[in-house]
Design a protein around this motif. Structure first.
Motif, PDB file in Angstrom:
ATOM      1  N   THR A 128       0.834  -1.209   0.000  1.00 54.20           N
ATOM      2  CA  THR A 128       0.000   0.000   0.000  1.00 54.20           C
ATOM      3  C   THR A 128       0.864   1.252   0.000  1.00 54.20           C
ATOM      4  O   THR A 128       0.582   2.226  -0.707  1.00 54.20           O
ATOM      5  CB  THR A 128      -0.925  -0.004   1.238  1.00 54.20           C
ATOM      6  N   PHE A 129       1.940   1.240   0.787  1.00 52.09           N
ATOM      7  CA  PHE A 129       2.858   2.368   0.870  1.00 52.09           C
ATOM      8  C   PHE A 129       3.518   2.624  -0.486  1.00 52.09           C
ATOM      9  O   PHE A 129       3.587   3.767  -0.961  1.00 52.09           O
ATOM     10  CB  PHE A 129       3.916   2.082   1.939  1.00 52.09           C
ATOM     11  N   LEU A 130       4.000   1.560  -1.138  1.00 49.67           N
ATOM     12  CA  LEU A 130       4.682   1.713  -2.426  1.00 49.67           C
ATOM     13  C   LEU A 130       3.713   2.162  -3.527  1.00 49.67           C
ATOM     14  O   LEU A 130       4.082   2.939  -4.409  1.00 49.67           O
ATOM     15  CB  LEU A 130       5.356   0.399  -2.816  1.00 49.67           C
ATOM     16  N   LEU A 131       2.466   1.678  -3.474  1.00 48.84           N
ATOM     17  CA  LEU A 131       1.471   2.132  -4.446  1.00 48.84           C
ATOM     18  C   LEU A 131       1.178   3.618  -4.257  1.00 48.84           C
ATOM     19  O   LEU A 131       1.011   4.354  -5.240  1.00 48.84           O
ATOM     20  CB  LEU A 131       0.179   1.313  -4.287  1.00 48.84           C
ATOM     21  N   PRO A 139       1.664  12.890   2.644  1.00 49.12           N
ATOM     22  CA  PRO A 139       1.652  12.156   3.920  1.00 49.12           C
ATOM     23  C   PRO A 139       0.370  11.389   4.179  1.00 49.12           C
ATOM     24  O   PRO A 139       0.399  10.324   4.779  1.00 49.12           O
ATOM     25  CB  PRO A 139       1.857  13.270   4.958  1.00 49.12           C
ATOM     26  N   LYS A 140      -0.768  11.928   3.717  1.00 48.31           N
ATOM     27  CA  LYS A 140      -2.031  11.232   3.931  1.00 48.31           C
ATOM     28  C   LYS A 140      -2.015   9.862   3.263  1.00 48.31           C
ATOM     29  O   LYS A 140      -2.357   8.851   3.874  1.00 48.31           O
ATOM     30  CB  LYS A 140      -3.184  12.070   3.362  1.00 48.31           C
ATOM     31  N   GLY A 141      -1.598   9.820   1.990  1.00 47.16           N
ATOM     32  CA  GLY A 141      -1.535   8.551   1.284  1.00 47.16           C
ATOM     33  C   GLY A 141      -0.450   7.642   1.813  1.00 47.16           C
ATOM     34  O   GLY A 141      -0.617   6.427   1.899  1.00 47.16           O
ATOM     35  N   ARG A 216       6.989   1.908  10.139  1.00 50.36           N
ATOM     36  CA  ARG A 216       7.339   3.042  10.999  1.00 50.36           C
ATOM     37  C   ARG A 216       7.122   4.363  10.268  1.00 50.36           C
ATOM     38  O   ARG A 216       6.581   5.318  10.832  1.00 50.36           O
ATOM     39  CB  ARG A 216       8.792   2.919  11.465  1.00 50.36           C
ATOM     40  N   SER A 217       7.516   4.432   8.988  1.00 48.17           N
ATOM     41  CA  SER A 217       7.304   5.656   8.209  1.00 48.17           C
ATOM     42  C   SER A 217       5.819   5.955   8.044  1.00 48.17           C
ATOM     43  O   SER A 217       5.389   7.107   8.152  1.00 48.17           O
ATOM     44  CB  SER A 217       7.965   5.525   6.834  1.00 48.17           C
ATOM     45  N   ALA A 218       5.033   4.914   7.775  1.00 47.99           N
ATOM     46  CA  ALA A 218       3.590   5.100   7.625  1.00 47.99           C
ATOM     47  C   ALA A 218       2.987   5.628   8.920  1.00 47.99           C
ATOM     48  O   ALA A 218       2.129   6.519   8.906  1.00 47.99           O
ATOM     49  CB  ALA A 218       2.927   3.789   7.226  1.00 47.99           C
ATOM     50  N   GLU A 223       0.752  10.142  12.146  1.00 47.98           N
ATOM     51  CA  GLU A 223       0.789  11.026  13.311  1.00 47.98           C
ATOM     52  C   GLU A 223       0.839  12.491  12.894  1.00 47.98           C
ATOM     53  O   GLU A 223       0.187  13.348  13.511  1.00 47.98           O
ATOM     54  CB  GLU A 223       1.999  10.669  14.192  1.00 47.98           C
ATOM     55  N   GLN A 224       1.613  12.786  11.852  1.00 43.55           N
ATOM     56  CA  GLN A 224       1.677  14.161  11.355  1.00 43.55           C
ATOM     57  C   GLN A 224       0.314  14.605  10.817  1.00 43.55           C
ATOM     58  O   GLN A 224      -0.115  15.747  11.040  1.00 43.55           O
ATOM     59  CB  GLN A 224       2.733  14.276  10.249  1.00 43.55           C
ATOM     60  N   GLU A 225      -0.366  13.706  10.115  1.00 41.43           N
ATOM     61  CA  GLU A 225      -1.694  14.026   9.594  1.00 41.43           C
ATOM     62  C   GLU A 225      -2.675  14.314  10.726  1.00 41.43           C
ATOM     63  O   GLU A 225      -3.465  15.256  10.665  1.00 41.43           O
ATOM     64  CB  GLU A 225      -2.210  12.866   8.738  1.00 41.43           C
TER      65      GLU A 225
END
Length: 439
Positions: A128-131, A139-141, A216-218, A223-225
Motif C-alpha cells: 500500500t505504501f509503495l502504491l 503524507p495522507k496517502g 514506521r514511516s507510515a 501522526e503528522q496528519e
C-alpha cells in the motif's frame, strides 16, 4: 510471537459490550487465520460474531470457495452470510471496483459501534505504501493503513497489521488450517501483485527489516496528519454550518496550504472520496471564486461541489423526480421518491394549515415548480415559485426536490418552507421527515 495475544490485545481496544464483530471472510490464509482467532475470542468473551463472504463472480472457483468458507465458519461456531455482488467498473480499475462493491456489501451487516475485521498484514502495508508512492501521494496517502479506521458509524480493525505474511502462514500450518488460493493473486498485471511477487522480495532480500521501516514511516506520516487536522479542527467547525456547507469567507482568510487541507477535511466529513490535487484546485478557482452571478459546479466521483450564497456544498447524485406526483390523504404517511423520506399531512390541534381550506380540492404532492405561483402567509403578494425559492435562499439544486402540496390547481404549502395564505389554519400540519415517521 503469540498471534492470539496480539489479536486479542488489539480487539480489546475497540470492543465493547453489545458490539458485534463482523469478519470480512474471503477464505484466503489471512482471513482464515482471523476466523480461527475470532472463534477463540468469541468463546472467551461470549461476543456476537458474524463471517461475511462476498461473492464477486470473478472466478469460476468462487462457488467452491463460498462452500468452504461456510463450512469453516460453521465448524468454528460463527454465523455465516454470503453476499453476491455485480461489478460495474464505470471506468475504475477492476481492483477498485471490487473493493468498493465488497465494502458496500459488508456495510449492510454493520450497525453503529460494530467492528469489521480485515486481514491486512505488514506485507500488505508495504504494498500500500509503495502504491501510494507510485501515485505521488503526500503524507495522507503514505500513512497507508491504520490499525483502525472509521467506516460510517462502525470501525474497521486490522488486528494483523504488525504481523508478516510468513508468520500468518506459519500459524495456519501449525494449527492445521485449510484455506483457498485465489489464482488472481499470481497475476502480475495487477499492480499490487507485481509489487508482491517482483519488488518486495528484492527489497527484503537487500534490507531484511524493510517492512518494519515502512510501517514506521507510515505511522509517522499518520501522526503528522492527525496533528495537522487537530490544529485545524476548530477552524473547520467554525466554517461548517448545520447543513454541511463550508464558508468561503473563512477559506479566503487562511493560507493556501491551510485552505487546501480544510477543503480536504470538509470533503472527508461529507463522505466524499478524496479528489486529486488538480480537482482540489478547481474546487477553489472554478467553484468558490466563480463570478457572483454564476451557478458553478464541479463533478467528482461521488457527486458535485457547488456554490450558493458564498458557501460550498456537496451534492450527491440523485434521480430526476420532476414528473413524480402522488395523491396525499390526511393522517396517512406518504413515501417520497429517491430517498427523500416520508411526508405526513397530520390533523392536530396546534397546526398551521386549515383542513377546511384543504377540503376544497384534490390533494397531491408534486416536485415540479414550473409555472406555479404562491402567496406565502408572511408575504404581501403572490410570486412565481422560482422567485420565492430565490427569496427564501433555497439552492438551485434543491428546488425540484422540495415536496409541493397542491390543493386542486393551487399551491397550499411547500414542506419546510411556507404555507400559502389561503390555507393557513390551526388544525393540520405538513410534516416532512427525511428519515422516518411514527404516527
Amino acid at each position: 510471537m503469540n498471534l492470539y495475544q496480539t489479536f486479542s490485545t488489539i480487539i480489546d481496544r475497540y470492543y465493547a459490550p453489545n458490539t458485534r464483530i463482523v469478519l470480512a471472510f474471503s477464505g484466503g490464509v489471512d482471513s482464515r487465520v482471523l476466523l480461527d482467532l475470532l472463534a477463540q475470542y468469541k468463546d472467551e468473551k461470549q461476543a456476537d460474531c458474524l463471517a461475511v463472504y462476498v461473492h464477486h463472480g470473478l472466478s469460476s472457483n468462487a462457488d467452491d470457495w463460498l462452500a468452504k468458507c461456510q463450512t469453516w465458519a460453521i465448524q468454528s461456531g460463527i454465523d455465516f452470510i454470503a453476499e453476491h455482488v455485480q461489478l460495474n467498473s464505470n471506468g475504475e480499475s477492476l481492483e477498485a471496483c471490487a473493493r468498493e462493491a465488497r465494502y458496500q456489501a459488508l456495510r449492510q451487516h454493520l450497525d453503529a459501534n460494530d467492528l469489521l475485521l480485515t486481514g491486512q498484514h505488514s506485507d500488505d502495508q508495504v504494498e500500500t505504501f509503495l502504491l501510494a508512492l507510485k501515485r505521488g501521494s503526500g503524507p495522507k496517502g503514505l500513512s497507508a493503513m491504520g490499525e483502525a479506521t472509521a467506516l460510517g458509524a462502525a470501525t474497521i480493525v486490522r488486528p494483523l497489521l504488525s504481523v508478516s505474511r510468513a508468520q500468518i502462514e506459519r500459524y495456519a500450518l501449525q494449527q492445521g488450517l485449510q484455506w483457498v488460493e485465489d489464482e488472481s493473486n499470481q497475476d502480475t498485471r495487477f499492480d499490487r501483485n507485481f509489487i508482491r511477487h517482483q519488488i518486495s522480495p528484492l527489497l527484503t532480500q537487500r534490507w531484511p527489516h524493510f517492512a518494519q521501516s515502512v510501517n514506521r514511516s507510515a505511522q509517522l506520516c499518520a501522526e503528522q496528519e492527525l496533528l495537522i487536522e487537530e490544529l485545524l479542527q476548530d477552524k473547520l467547525q467554525a466554517g461548517v454550518a448545520k447543513d454541511g456547507s463550508l464558508d468561503i469567507t473563512l477559506l479566503s482568510s487562511v493560507s493556501e496550504l491551510s485552505r487546501a487541507r480544510l477543503i480536504r477535511m470538509w470533503l472527508a466529513q461529507q463522505n466524499i472520496r478524496m479528489p486529486s490535487r488538480e480537482h482540489l484546485g478547481q474546487i477553489w478557482h472554478q467553484v468558490a471564486l466563480a463570478k457572483q452571478d454564476a451557478n458553478p459546479s464541479l463533478n467528482l466521483a461521488d457527486g458535485q461541489v457547488r456554490r450558493f450564497s458564498n458557501r460550498l456544498y456537496t451534492v450527491t447524485k440523485y434521480a430526476d423526480i420532476t414528473d413524480w406526483q402522488s395523491a396525499v390523504t390526511i393522517n396517512q404517511v406518504l413515501s417520497l421518491p429517491d430517498n427523500l423520506g416520508h411526508l405526513l399531512l397530520k390533523s392536530c390541534s396546534a397546526g398551521h394549515l386549515s383542513q377546511h381550506a384543504l377540503a376544497q380540492g384534490e390533494l397531491k404532492i408534486t416536485f415540479n415548480p414550473e409555472g406555479l405561483s404562491a402567496h406565502p402567509a408572511e408575504r404581501g403578494h403572490s410570486r412565481k415559485l422560482k422567485k420565492l425559492f430565490q427569496e427564501y435562499g433555497v439552492p438551485s439544486w434543491q428546488r425540484r426536490r422540495m415536496p409541493i402540496l397542491m390543493c386542486g390547481d393551487n399551491v397550499a404549502a411547500i414542506a419546510d418552507l411556507f404555507i400559502d395564505h389561503q390555507f393557513t389554519g390551526q388544525d393540520c400540519e405538513l410534516i416532512w421527515d427525511k428519515c422516518s415517521i411514527v404516527v
